[in-house]
Enzyme design. Structure first.
Site, PDB file in Angstrom:
ATOM      1  N   GLY A 217     -19.118  20.474  33.904  1.00 41.24           N
ATOM      2  CA  GLY A 217     -18.227  21.495  34.449  1.00 41.24           C
ATOM      3  C   GLY A 217     -17.751  22.411  33.344  1.00 41.24           C
ATOM      4  O   GLY A 217     -18.429  22.602  32.334  1.00 41.24           O
ATOM      5  N   CYS A 218     -16.577  22.944  33.518  1.00 39.75           N
ATOM      6  CA  CYS A 218     -16.002  23.870  32.541  1.00 39.75           C
ATOM      7  C   CYS A 218     -15.860  23.188  31.183  1.00 39.75           C
ATOM      8  O   CYS A 218     -15.307  22.098  31.082  1.00 39.75           O
ATOM      9  CB  CYS A 218     -14.635  24.342  33.037  1.00 39.75           C
ATOM     10  SG  CYS A 218     -13.772  25.381  31.854  1.00 39.75           S
ATOM     11  N   PHE A 219     -16.337  23.832  30.139  1.00 41.71           N
ATOM     12  CA  PHE A 219     -16.274  23.208  28.817  1.00 41.71           C
ATOM     13  C   PHE A 219     -14.863  23.070  28.292  1.00 41.71           C
ATOM     14  O   PHE A 219     -14.603  22.272  27.398  1.00 41.71           O
ATOM     15  CB  PHE A 219     -17.200  23.866  27.795  1.00 41.71           C
ATOM     16  CG  PHE A 219     -17.185  25.368  27.689  1.00 41.71           C
ATOM     17  CD1 PHE A 219     -16.065  26.128  27.879  1.00 41.71           C
ATOM     18  CD2 PHE A 219     -18.369  26.023  27.370  1.00 41.71           C
ATOM     19  CE1 PHE A 219     -16.092  27.507  27.749  1.00 41.71           C
ATOM     20  CE2 PHE A 219     -18.418  27.398  27.231  1.00 41.71           C
ATOM     21  CZ  PHE A 219     -17.270  28.143  27.432  1.00 41.71           C
ATOM     22  N   TRP A 220     -13.903  23.807  28.820  1.00 43.72           N
ATOM     23  CA  TRP A 220     -12.514  23.607  28.409  1.00 43.72           C
ATOM     24  C   TRP A 220     -12.075  22.185  28.740  1.00 43.72           C
ATOM     25  O   TRP A 220     -11.346  21.560  27.982  1.00 43.72           O
ATOM     26  CB  TRP A 220     -11.584  24.578  29.106  1.00 43.72           C
ATOM     27  CG  TRP A 220     -11.807  26.022  28.820  1.00 43.72           C
ATOM     28  CD1 TRP A 220     -12.510  26.584  27.794  1.00 43.72           C
ATOM     29  CD2 TRP A 220     -11.290  27.113  29.589  1.00 43.72           C
ATOM     30  NE1 TRP A 220     -12.463  27.950  27.878  1.00 43.72           N
ATOM     31  CE2 TRP A 220     -11.722  28.313  28.971  1.00 43.72           C
ATOM     32  CE3 TRP A 220     -10.505  27.200  30.730  1.00 43.72           C
ATOM     33  CZ2 TRP A 220     -11.386  29.565  29.465  1.00 43.72           C
ATOM     34  CZ3 TRP A 220     -10.177  28.453  31.221  1.00 43.72           C
ATOM     35  CH2 TRP A 220     -10.614  29.622  30.588  1.00 43.72           C
ATOM     36  N   CYS A 221     -12.529  21.684  29.890  1.00 45.12           N
ATOM     37  CA  CYS A 221     -12.150  20.333  30.336  1.00 45.12           C
ATOM     38  C   CYS A 221     -12.789  19.263  29.469  1.00 45.12           C
ATOM     39  O   CYS A 221     -12.110  18.351  28.988  1.00 45.12           O
ATOM     40  CB  CYS A 221     -12.581  20.115  31.782  1.00 45.12           C
ATOM     41  SG  CYS A 221     -11.806  21.211  32.979  1.00 45.12           S
TER      42      CYS A 221
END
Length: 185
Positions: A14-18
């Site tokens: 998913g989102c790489f921030w997560c």
């Protein structure tokens, strides 16, 4: 990839921030870089990735010390902190750039990833089939600077509060013994 007893793992969940926020907190992890891999164009930019047309996934490159945390343990945390049963999405994030993927750097990583997935399937850990792809790592492109260390610099933003914090809460509960000492206290 091994260098001075530092190894590399590359995951997309998913989102790489997560995923970056999760893996930065683990003992033995020296560095986490957000970036793009698995696509067809060289040096992609975020604005191109978001179209879903480049084939890249938002991914993280983890540099870790295998004496402190193993590749298998990294994979166990990876599978526990995202949904590997949703094709091309995580939560509200939709598109091939948000797919679940393991990008292995050698045959040993490939075998461990396949074994972990087989165990998860055999143990019926998930109600739905696991759709995580296992692919040999190709070029990895670092994401733009404002994507790096995103959660640590923006933890009060809504996305961080509603999407990343629950992942970190699960990490803190389920894998407390794997956290860096300063986070455990």
């Amino acid at each position: 990839m091994k260098e001075n007893n530092i190894e590399t793992a590359v995951f997309a969940g998913g989102c790489f921030w997560c995923t970056e926020a999760v893996f930065q907190r683990l003992e033995g992890v020296h560095k986490v870089i957000s970036g793009y891999t698995g696509g067809t164009i060289k040096n992609p930019a975020y604005r191109e990735i978001t179209t879903g047309r480049t084939g890249h996934a938002e991914a993280i490159k983890i540099e870790y010390d295998p004496n402190l945390i193993s590749y298998k343990e990294l994979l166990e945390i990876f599978f526990a902190t995202h949904d590997p049963t949703t094709l091309n999405s995580q939560g509200a994030d939709r598109g091939t750039q948000y797919r679940s993927a393991i990008f292995y750097v050698d045959e040993q990583q490939q075998q461990i990833a396949e074994q972990i997935i087989a165990t998860l399937k055999n143990d019926f850990v998930f109600d739905d089939p696991i759709v995580t792809e296992i692919t040999k790592l190709g070029p990895f492109y670092n994401a733009e600077g404002y994507h790096q260390d995103y959660y640590n610099q923006n933890s009060s933003q809504g996305y961080c509060q509603f999407v990343i914090n629950p992942k970190l809460n699960k990490l803190n509960t389920t894998f407390k013994n794997k956290l860096k000492k300063e986070i455990q206290n």
